[in-house]
Write a protein that holds these residues in place. Structure first.
Motif, short mmCIF file in Angstrom:
data_model
loop_
_atom_site.label_atom_id
_atom_site.label_comp_id
_atom_site.label_asym_id
_atom_site.label_seq_id
_atom_site.Cartn_x
_atom_site.Cartn_y
_atom_site.Cartn_z
N GLU A 64 0.81 -1.22 0.00
CA GLU A 64 0.00 0.00 0.00
C GLU A 64 0.85 1.27 0.00
OE1 GLU A 64 0.30 -1.52 4.29
OE2 GLU A 64 -0.11 -2.36 2.30
N ARG A 65 2.18 1.13 0.06
CA ARG A 65 3.07 2.30 0.09
C ARG A 65 3.79 2.47 -1.24
NH1 ARG A 65 5.00 4.62 4.98
NH2 ARG A 65 6.89 5.12 3.81
N THR A 66 4.11 3.72 -1.61
CA THR A 66 4.88 3.99 -2.82
C THR A 66 6.37 4.17 -2.53
OG1 THR A 66 4.44 6.37 -2.61
CG2 THR A 66 2.92 5.07 -3.98
N GLU A 75 -0.52 0.61 -6.59
CA GLU A 75 -1.34 1.42 -5.68
C GLU A 75 -2.72 0.81 -5.41
OE1 GLU A 75 -1.70 3.16 -9.89
OE2 GLU A 75 -0.11 2.45 -8.56
N ARG A 76 -3.04 -0.32 -6.05
CA ARG A 76 -4.34 -0.97 -5.85
C ARG A 76 -4.21 -2.23 -5.00
NH1 ARG A 76 -8.83 -0.09 -9.34
NH2 ARG A 76 -9.39 -2.26 -8.92
#
Length: 649
Positions: A197-199, A397-398
């Motif tokens: 869930e992190r970039t 991001e999904r």
């Protein structure tokens, strides 16, 4: 005589723009020497607006033709998709240059294990070449990454971006690999990780330096022992560095290499006394979490000698992993008799979506060795079919995939046909079939296909038989019952396979006695377990094999099991195994059916609570017993999002 394999050439890519380290220092209000002297960094390579890890990976050199390439294998921890590998994007870019379909014969997996992934990939591809299983002289391993941290963070000065491609072959011009010495050092730790869930990654800088030095020591000790075993060193008390002329270390920042080399020499010179696709993280592989769980049971350090990469190519990833591990064993490079490939996935789609009924979850472990008791692999026949496509993907991001259901069915059938044709040609080349006009299915006793849903297997097997039987005398009799095959004029393969005309034609064929007889005899038993599990992505095709074994009552010794493995994005592998005389002793301990029958039914309300994450980790429906559990998820600055597992008695 052992083959000489290694790196024939190197190609590099660096973005055309950079940031001066002193300019960053001034903007952040820190002394420039803290970056230039303390870290050893002068300039930071920065990707432009149009660049990502995939574009950097697409490089051309040496005037090779598509038919010269066997594999394009990419290693990255900053890929744009959690399901589709960068290697398939690269294939699509190359086909814009070389023509549609020019690279559809290649294997194209992606390996994940943070910064060591490319080295794992290289070893796997070289083992494959050494085993003699390659169909073309060259394989390419591409390492491509964009190191990105948050603005104003301590990691910001250690950013950068680049890619490098290694051209691998037998008798290389540049570097010959020494597999007999290679050492691994693996520890389940949390120094650097990136929850999906992190970039950007969660980094514990100083702690990560310690992990680097510890694991490097473990791997160095293993390398040194292997040198002693080979007679290159007389004892572990000799200096390993006396045998090394040049060295290159992983460099998160240049000063780290100085630390690493200093620690290496301290350890080497001290005369030591010798005493090892739905993953939760975009950098750290599940295999390393598994290692940590096993060490809770077997003791700290008991598995630190193992290699533990993770392979990504949607649902076909486990089959790629299995082939690579078997090639490693076949090459003779393995240091221990067994390797384990684990396929584990949770297929999850949004509530009320069209994909919701095709969810599921399962895992399967394959124990691999020389002279196995269960199944012997037939590498000489294996066929690959790979096309860069967008039928199923999950941008990082999904949390759920983007799926084009009908289109994905067409991609599955297209890639399976390409891989089947390659498998058939390899059978002809080996003399097992006399020509490609003979029936391949006559040589297959049982078959297991990737199953996103059981009906898909029926579609796949029907299309397989239509293609396989089309030129046989029996097909004329079938055609009289179902009529002529519809035209595919002005349609792509995928458009044809999902057209109403073809679907009606295929449906009519599945109602014929010829299809039903073949399906019931060779495929149906593989779906008995699958129909009770749902979609398990990478595990499904292998659960089909287990289902065959548990449901067949006849003697399968000497029978050939065909595997049709597919992963969206997209790639198919068609391969086969021969059942061994001792298989019954192994099969009685699989107990898949027993486990399915022991499950507890839940209500739709409970299911929706679990799906939406409304239950806490300690609110299980079935309290865990004698198993590993997800115990907690980190919340502090240095372990935010990190997963902790423990064994519950």
């Amino acid at each position: 005589m052992t083959k000489q394999v290694g790196i024939d050439d190197i190609a590099t890519y660096v973005p055309k723009i950079y940031l001066d380290a002193e300019d960053m220092a001034k903007a952040r209000g820190v002394p420039p020497e803290k970056i230039t002297k303390g870290l050893g960094i002068e300039k930071l390579s920065i990707p432009d607006a149009h660049e990502d890890a995939a574009t950097m990976a697409a490089m051309e050199k040496n005037n090779l033709q598509p038919e010269d390439i066997d594999f394009i294998h990419v290693a990255t921890e900053t890929g744009p998709d959690a399901s589709k590998p960068i290697s398939c994007y690269v294939q699509g870019m190359l086909e814009q240059r070389y023509g549609k379909g020019s690279f559809d014969h290649i294997g194209a997996p992606e390996t994940k294990f943070a910064c060591v992934g490319a080295t794992y990939s290289m070893i796997d591809r070289l083992a494959y070449i050494s085993s003699g299983w390659n169909r073309a002289p060259y394989s390419i391993v591409v390492a491509t990454d964009i190191a990105k941290y948050e603005l104003n963070s301590s990691g910001e000065p250690t950013q950068g971006a680049a890619a490098i491609a290694l051209l691998l072959k037998e008798n290389p011009r540049l570097l010959v690999y020494e597999p007999q010495f290679t050492g691994f050092g693996t520890v389940d730790d949390r120094d650097f990780f990136r929850p999906v869930e992190r970039t950007t990654a969660v980094v514990n800088g100083q702690y990560s330096v310690g992990c680097y030095l510890r694991d490097m020591r473990i791997a160095t000790d293993a390398y040194k022992k292997n040198m002693v075993k080979a007679g290159t060193l007389k004892s572990v008390n000799e200096s390993l560095m006396d045998k090394i002329d040049l060295a290159s270390f992983h460099s998160p920042f240049p000063k780290m290499v100085q630390y690493a080399f200093a620690s290496f020499l301290i350890h080497d010179w001290r005369n030591p006394v010798n005493c090892t696709e739905t993953g939760p993280d975009a950098s750290k592989p599940i295999s390393c979490y598994v290692q940590g769980m096993l060490e809770q049971r077997y003791g700290k350090g008991s598995f630190d000698h193992i290699g533990a990469p993770e392979t990504k190519f949607a649902c076909v990833g486990a089959t790629y992993s299995m082939i690579d591990r078997l090639a490693y064993i076949s090459s003779g490079w393995n240091r221990a008799p067994y390797s384990i490939v684990v396929a584990t996935d949770i297929a999850k789609y949004e509530l009320n979506s069209s994909g919701e009924p095709t969810q599921g979850a399962a895992a399967i472990a394959l124990l691999l060795k020389e002279n196995p008791r269960l199944l012997v692999y037939e590498p000489q026949f294996t066929g690959f079919g790979t096309v860069d496509d967008r039928d199923f993907f999950r941008p990082v991001e999904r949390t759920t995939a983007v799926v084009n259901g009908q289109y994905s069915v067409g991609c599955y059938l297209r890639d399976m046909r390409i891989a089947t044709d390659a498998y058939k040609k390899n059978m002809v080349k080996a003399g097992t079939l006399k020509s490609v006009n003979e029936s391949l299915m006559d040589k297959i006793d049982l078959a297991s296909f990737h199953s996103p849903f059981p009906k898909m297997v029926q579609y796949a097997f029907a299309s397989f038989l239509i293609h396989d039987w089309r030129n046989l005398p029996k097909w004329r009799q079938i055609a009289q019952k179902i009529g002529p095959e519809p035209t595919r004029e002005k349609m792509t393969d995928v458009e044809f396979y999902i057209s109403d005309g073809y679907k009606d034609y295929r449906k009519n064929f599945t109602n014929t006695e010829e299809f039903i007889k073949e399906y019931e005899a060779k495929v149906a038993d593989s779906l008995k377990a699958i129909s009770l599990i749902g979609n398990s992505y990478t595990a499904s095709v292998w659960l089909g094999v287990a289902s065959h074994f548990e449901n067949r009552k006849d003697d399968l010794t000497g029978k050939r099991i065909g595997i049709g493995s597919y992963g969206s994005g997209s790639s198919a592998i068609v391969c086969s195994f021969i059942v061994q005389p001792e298989y019954k002793e192994v099969v009685k301990n699989i107990k898949l059916t027993y486990k399915l029958n022991k499950r507890q039914k839940i209500s739709i309300d409970v299911y929706e609570d679990l799906h939406e994450g409304r239950r806490k980790l300690n609110e299980s429906i079935n309290p865990p017993k004698n198993e590993f559990v997800l115990d907690s998820i980190g919340t502090s600055e240095t372990d935010l999002g990190y997963r902790y597992y423990k064994y519950v008695e």
